[in-house]
Write a protein that holds these residues in place. Structure first.
Motif, mmCIF file in Angstrom:
data_model
loop_
_atom_site.group_PDB
_atom_site.id
_atom_site.type_symbol
_atom_site.label_atom_id
_atom_site.label_comp_id
_atom_site.label_asym_id
_atom_site.label_seq_id
_atom_site.Cartn_x
_atom_site.Cartn_y
_atom_site.Cartn_z
ATOM 1 N N THR A 191 55.142 -22.270 32.523
ATOM 2 C CA THR A 191 54.469 -22.701 33.750
ATOM 3 C C THR A 191 53.600 -23.911 33.447
ATOM 4 O O THR A 191 53.256 -24.183 32.282
ATOM 5 N N GLU A 193 50.550 -24.154 34.152
ATOM 6 C CA GLU A 193 49.290 -23.622 33.638
ATOM 7 C C GLU A 193 49.363 -23.406 32.138
ATOM 8 O O GLU A 193 48.429 -23.745 31.395
ATOM 9 N N GLN A 194 50.487 -22.880 31.653
ATOM 10 C CA GLN A 194 50.646 -22.676 30.213
ATOM 11 C C GLN A 194 50.680 -24.001 29.458
ATOM 12 O O GLN A 194 50.152 -24.102 28.348
ATOM 13 N N GLY A 196 49.007 -26.538 30.105
ATOM 14 C CA GLY A 196 47.632 -26.994 29.983
ATOM 15 C C GLY A 196 46.815 -26.162 29.022
ATOM 16 O O GLY A 196 45.747 -26.605 28.568
ATOM 17 N N GLU A 197 47.288 -24.963 28.698
ATOM 18 C CA GLU A 197 46.531 -24.054 27.841
ATOM 19 C C GLU A 197 47.008 -24.072 26.387
ATOM 20 O O GLU A 197 46.202 -23.940 25.458
ATOM 21 N N VAL A 222 47.696 -32.334 34.515
ATOM 22 C CA VAL A 222 47.721 -31.451 33.349
ATOM 23 C C VAL A 222 47.552 -32.296 32.095
ATOM 24 O O VAL A 222 48.385 -33.154 31.796
#
Length: 310
Positions: A191, A193-194, A196-197, A222
């Motif tokens: 994703t 989000e992942q 970015g993490e 991102v």
């Protein structure tokens, strides 16, 4: 018409030695590169210094640097040699079987791995006396492409980095993500989000040198948390394997390296413009018979690559 006195007294071997000396900045390495003795190169350097009225190479600590004049001359020697080569390569009918020439192509390790073997095989079959030199690219070489192409036959680089130079379209590729085969936090898909993490392995990580797909990711808001920076794509899978890291890489290369590195290949979780690989070259070579032939070799090799199964 009177012959120019400089040209009348010119030894073309000095031009070859000058070009190599200014590139290597070392008499011993120049001699090894040219296959001549060190005293012969030292003698040629003395003649060149007398001709230019300049030291050309000056010792700074344990190395040699170019003088300001030598720096200006170095920018001219590549194109001068290319011009001389074009004159003596010219024949009524070009016959590659008798060609004795080194083709220098500045390339990323990705393009050298994917397209290089196909080009090398075709060169060897049609022109046994020709040599292929795949020189590793750098951000500077790309950002100063016109300067780079003064001493090279061409540059493998995707569209989006170079403008105002002739080019030959070669093939396209897709960007994919790679993660460890047993990544604890990633399932069948990634994703945004992942991305970015998770920590990243990134190429160069400069404003103009980062992979185009990563620049598009930034446009989506991102920002990659870069953990490792590399100068080539080939290292990426091995620096991702066994870690929580993620990387963006071309699909053709990822599919080849995944079995030996232990990474998984996953689609990018965002729309990304494909890689459009091209061969960029100096306009001086437009009518050069050997270079025209080389472009034909590249076209055939790229067509072969496009017809290979994914």
């Amino acid at each position: 018409m009177a012959v120019d006195r400089v040209l009348a007294n010119l030894d073309l071997n000095l031009l070859v030695t000058l070009d190599t000396l200014l590139r290597e900045r070392n008499v011993t390495r120049t001699a090894e590169s040219l296959g001549v003795s060190q005293p012969a190169v030292s003698g040629a350097l003395g003649r060149l210094r007398r001709h230019f009225g300049d030291q050309l190479l000056v010792r700074v600590g344990n190395r040699y640097d170019l003088t300001p004049l030598a720096t200006r001359v170095a920018a001219l020697t590549g194109s001068a040699l290319a011009g001389v080569r074009r004159v003596f390569d010219a024949t009524a009918e070009f016959d590659p079987s008798g060609l004795d020439r080194e083709f220098v192509i500045v390339s990323s390790d990705y393009a050298a791995t994917i397209l290089g073997p196909l080009v090398a095989r075709r060169l060897a079959a049609a022109a046994p006396g020709a040599r292929l030199h795949l020189r590793q690219t750098t951000p500077y070489a790309v950002d100063h492409a016109a300067e780079t192409l003064r001493s090279a036959d061409g540059l493998f680089i995707p569209h989006g980095f170079v403008t105002d130079l002739p080019y030959l379209d070669l093939y396209s590729d897709r960007w994919v993500c790679i993660v460890d085969g047993d990544h604890p936090d990633v399932g069948d898909a990634l994703t945004l989000e992942q991305l970015g993490e998770l920590p990243w392995v990134a190429l160069f990580n400069g404003p103009t040198a980062f992979a185009s797909a990563a620049r598009q990711l930034r446009m989506l808001g991102v920002e990659a948390r870069v953990d490792v920076v590399v100068d080539g794509f080939l290292q990426m899978p091995f620096l991702v394997a066994g870690t929580r890291r993620v990387a963006l890489i071309q699909e053709r290369l990822a599919r080849r390296l995944a079995p030996v590195s232990g990474v998984r290949v996953l689609p990018c979780p965002f729309e990304v413009v494909p890689v459009a690989e091209a061969f960029w070259w100096n306009p001086l070579y437009r009518n050069d018979p050997a270079h025209i032939w080389l472009r034909g070799i590249l076209t055939a090799a790229a067509a072969e690559l496009r017809h290979q199964p994914d």
